[in-house]
Design an enzyme around this catalytic site. Structure first.
Site, short mmCIF file in Angstrom:
data_model
loop_
_atom_site.label_atom_id
_atom_site.label_comp_id
_atom_site.label_asym_id
_atom_site.label_seq_id
_atom_site.Cartn_x
_atom_site.Cartn_y
_atom_site.Cartn_z
N ASP A 165 16.52 -21.82 1.29
CA ASP A 165 17.69 -21.11 1.83
C ASP A 165 18.22 -19.99 0.95
O ASP A 165 19.07 -19.22 1.37
CB ASP A 165 18.86 -22.10 2.03
CG ASP A 165 18.58 -23.07 3.16
OD1 ASP A 165 17.73 -22.74 4.00
OD2 ASP A 165 19.21 -24.14 3.19
N VAL A 225 8.70 -25.60 10.17
CA VAL A 225 7.61 -24.64 9.93
C VAL A 225 7.95 -23.79 8.70
O VAL A 225 7.09 -23.44 7.90
CB VAL A 225 7.49 -23.69 11.17
CG1 VAL A 225 6.61 -22.51 10.85
CG2 VAL A 225 6.95 -24.46 12.35
N ASN A 237 1.13 0.25 -7.64
CA ASN A 237 2.36 0.08 -8.41
C ASN A 237 2.33 0.88 -9.72
O ASN A 237 2.65 0.36 -10.78
CB ASN A 237 2.61 -1.40 -8.72
CG ASN A 237 4.05 -1.67 -9.11
OD1 ASN A 237 4.95 -0.95 -8.69
ND2 ASN A 237 4.28 -2.67 -9.92
N MET A 247 -8.24 -3.37 -6.55
CA MET A 247 -7.89 -1.94 -6.61
C MET A 247 -6.80 -1.71 -7.67
O MET A 247 -6.41 -2.63 -8.37
CB MET A 247 -7.35 -1.49 -5.25
CG MET A 247 -8.41 -1.31 -4.20
SD MET A 247 -7.66 -1.00 -2.58
CE MET A 247 -7.92 0.72 -2.39
N MET A 263 -9.37 -3.62 2.13
CA MET A 263 -8.53 -4.62 2.81
C MET A 263 -7.19 -4.77 2.08
O MET A 263 -6.20 -5.18 2.67
CB MET A 263 -9.24 -5.96 2.91
CG MET A 263 -9.57 -6.57 1.57
SD MET A 263 -10.49 -8.08 1.75
CE MET A 263 -9.19 -9.21 2.08
#
EC number: 2.7.1.11
Length: 780
Positions: free
Chosen positions: A166, A299, A533, A575, A664
């Site tokens: 939460d 879930v 980044n 990468m 990907m």
């Protein structure tokens, strides 16, 4: 810490014992924290014990408290839930239960306790600690422990880690499990979106959060919901009218879909619950829309932990062991928490107190106060949500005060770029600006591939990967004349550039070009967006989190492919250009044995040591090795070279396999972190831009260094930094910042992979106070 002390990290725990337990509701990432506590504990020379089934196991003792080994935590990093079990425990709430728990600890010589759980679990731990000496004297009187045992265990150290989906604990920006819960929610929202668009439906989604609206709020930002109901900020009395008007306006603007997010604890101003069923009935009755309710339930607690939660859990676990072993009878019980991207220690009871204050404020209907107590990050989310969802977009009209701002993508595509464009465009329109979008970066700006964007133009963009505007690596310098002509032609008064290292170098070229071309004297801001980044001036770039999760999931699958077969080592190329961020962070998140990067040069001797290390590892019960290699870490030690070396040296001991992950890593739907980060960056950039244009309006030149900035996240705040000032901090040959914060996490990677290295404890978090943390800069 002095130099001698830092070498003593390996002996810090000798003669000490640590117990680790998970309590309360489970949260993804708890296993990462348990694993780190066990391994770093063993690394320092301490004995570490698992307490199974939370506090219940502490009370019952016996087989519930078992010593952990290095191998007993292998392969648990990627598992959801908590492997050592959790339970709600009535017995521990009674003094009798705590007496039994103390007895079990003293008998095993355990005086350090790491509790991973929510505020209830942590409050319980603090009570236990404050009663400790009384409990010992009772046990001694009853003849259950000897005087010697009582002296040996005279005080109990406690460190808490907050595990709760939460994010309802005050004092930390993120609790363990929150990011993963958002991943589950967003997967479902994305899936529902496709079916809702087929049928023109309204969906009401109920997410967890009985007392805290964080999940609901961030979800609504991440999916561009029409409305969100959260307990901290009940809607106005006439909310029914407002909601129905909002939904029908969205439909009229051509959207086939309405999404309403409801936190399970949503209430109105009088404290009466607002349920998802009630909202559905309202929409059906007043608007006649086909409306469905989905209650997400458990879930949200399930599934694999996200990369963020694995790294968070691991970092918190390391910090917890250090805090325990450095503890004295006088240090208060503390919570290790996250502020920006820094680990901080906060007094446990201060955090619990603020968390209780929120509940009190809510019960007293002081909602503004509750909101403030939740902290800056929560407030900022709410402000951006209100802007994007609750203000009617202005009807387009040309006026003298209207400014024209252009938005573009530069560099390679990164997930989250579209979310940044969407929030930039919409905030711009709300402020009464005319917003233009440029296709194909600087090349499109030179060729005049520019069009005006309305409110609906960017509808549904938040969850889409890649770049809808098209993006190119072309730099502006060679087309200054055409660019200047188009700036004049389209009357562009400000430029928002969303992209990677080329966006930053393009910004520097624009600054340079101002000497020759007056037209370039307009304010611009760069929002870092690249999987690598590597943009100077920001700890994070939009898109890096998505790439990291892709790598992480792939590593899990690759490791799993060897399950039950022979001993195998996988060499995986990531990468990132010369920047080792992805390789390092994925190494932490996937439990790699080594991560080779350019920033930390390595020799053939290092490679040999790694192979030796894996040979030793294969003699244990762990039969798999994972080695990550950043694509440009070394021009001679290529992925093929390392693969061949490992294959040769491992003959008869292990097999090697290699994978190059390739593009990907740039694709896929953006993660909740990237959607939310991009949305906030876009909003902040557009606010800054409107202010700057007013300052330099009527073609008074924007020619000062601070009129060309990078907006970046630095430690705890979003800050604007002139591109020219960032020049000194940049290694242009390798396209990376000279200093990178995440390099400090490299030793953790090595310790968790069982290397004998020195853990530099000089960087450790010191105890802060929660009130002090509140004031100051604005964080995200």
């Amino acid at each position: 810490m002095t130099h001698e002390e830092h070498h003593a990290a390996k002996t810090l725990g000798i003669g000490k014992a640590i117990a680790v337990l998970t309590s309360g509701g489970d949260a993804q990432g708890m296993n990462a924290a348990v694993r780190a506590v066990v391994r770093v504990g063993i690394f320092t020379g301490a004995r570490v014990f698992f307490v199974h089934e939370g506090y219940q196991g502490l009370v019952d003792g016996g087989d519930h408290i078992r010593e952990a080994t290095w191998e007993s935590v292998s392969m648990m990093l990627q598992l959801g839930g908590t492997v050592i079990g959790s339970a709600r425990c009535k017995d521990f709430r009674e003094r009798e239960g705590r007496l039994r728990a103390a007895h079990n600890l003293v008998k095993r010589g355990i005086t350090n306790l790491c509790v991973i759980g929510g505020d209830g679990s942590l409050t319980g731990a603090d009570t236990f600690r404050s009663e400790w000496s009384d409990l010992l004297s009772d046990l001694q009187k009853a003849g259950k422990i000897t005087a010697e045992e009582a002296t040996k265990s005279s005080y109990l150290n406690i460190v808490g880690l907050v595990g709760s989906i939460d994010n309802d604990f005050c004092g930390t920006d993120m609790t363990i499990g929150t990011d993963s819960a958002l991943h589950r929610i967003i997967e479902i929202v994305d899936a529902i979106t496709t079916t809702a668009q087929s049928h023109q439906r309204t969906f009401v989604l109920e997410v967890m959060g009985r007392h805290c609206g964080y999940l609901a709020l961030v979800t609504s930002l991440s999916c561009g919901a029409d409305w969100v109901f959260i307990p901290e900020c009940p809607p106005d009395d006439d909310w029914e009218e407002h909601l129905c008007r909002r939904l029908s306006e969205t439909r009229t603007r051509g959207s086939r879909l309405n999404i309403i997010i409801v936190a399970e604890g949503a209430i109105d101003k009088n404290g009466k619950p607002i349920t998802s069923e009630e909202i559905k009935e309202l929409v059906v009755k007043r608007l006649g829309y086909d409306t469905r309710v989905t209650v997400l339930g458990h879930v949200q607690r399930g599934g694999t932990p996200s990369a963020f939660d694995r790294i968070l859990g691991s970092r918190m676990g390391v910090e917890a062991v250090m805090a325990l072993l450095e503890g004295t009878p006088d240090t208060p019980a503390c919570v290790v928490s996250l502020s920006g991207n820094q680990a901080v220690r906060l007094p446990l009871m201060e955090c619990v107190q603020v968390t209780k204050d929120v509940t009190k404020a809510m019960n007293d209907r002081k909602f503004d106060e509750a909101m403030k107590l939740r902290g800056r990050s929560f407030m900022n989310n709410w402000e951006v949500y209100k802007l994007l969802a609750h203000i009617r977009p202005p009807v387009s009209k040309t006026s003298a005060t209207m400014h024209t701002v252009a938005v573009m993508n530069v560099g390679a595509p990164a997930a989250g770029m579209n979310a940044a464009v969407r929030s930039t465009v919409r905030i711009g329109l709300i402020q009464g600006n005319r917003v233009l979008v440029v296709h194909d970066g600087f090349e499109g700006l030179a060729k005049g591939q520019i069009e005006e964007a309305g409110w609906s133009y960017v509808g549904g963009w938040t969850g889409q990967g890649g770049s809808k505007l098209g993006t190119k690596r072309t730099l502006p310098k060679k087309s200054f004349e055409q660019i200047s002509a188009n700036i004049t032609k389209f009357n562009i008064q400000g430029l928002i550039i969303i992209g990677g290292f080329e966006a930053y170098t393009g910004g520097l070229e624009l600054m340079e070009g101002r000497k020759q071309f007056d037209e370039l004297c307009i304010p611009f801001v760069v929002i870092p967006a690249t999987v690598s980044n590597n943009v100077p001036g920001s700890d994070f770039s939009v898109g890096a989190d998505t790439a990291l999760n892709t790598i992480c999931t792939t590593c899990d699958r690759i490791k799993q492919s060897a399950a039950g077969t022979k001993r195998r080592v996988f060499i995986i190329e990531t990468m990132g250009g010369y920047c080792g961020y992805l390789a390092t962070m994925a190494g932490l998140a996937a439990g790699a044995d080594a991560a080779y990067i350019f920033e930390e040069p390595f020799t053939i001797r290092d490679l040999q040591a790694n192979v030796e290390h894996l040979v030793q590892k294969m003699k244990t019960t762990v039969k798999r090795g994972l080695v990550l290699r950043n694509e440009k870490c070394n021009e001679n030690y290529t992925t093929d070279f390392i693969f061949n070396l490992y294959s040769e040296e491992g003959k008869g001991i292990f097999d090697s396999r290699k994978n190059v992950l390739g593009h990907m890593q740039q694709g896929g739907s953006p993660t909740p972190f990237d959607r939310n980060f991009a949305t906030k960056m876009g909003a902040k950039a557009m606010n800054w831009m409107s202010g700057k244009i007013k300052e330099s309006y009527r073609r008074i030149f924007a020619n000062t260094p601070d009129s060309g900035c990078v907006l970046g996240m630095r430690k705890r705040a979003l800050v604007f930094q002139p591109v020219t000032e960032l020049k000194d901090q940049t290694d242009f040959d390798h396209r990376i910042p000279k200093e990178q914060w995440w390099l400090k996490l490299r030793p953790i990677l090595k310790i968790l992979a069982k290397y004998e290295i020195d853990l530099d404890t000089t960087e450790h978090a010191h105890l802060e106070h929660i009130s002090r943390k509140r004031s100051g800069e604005t964080s995200i």
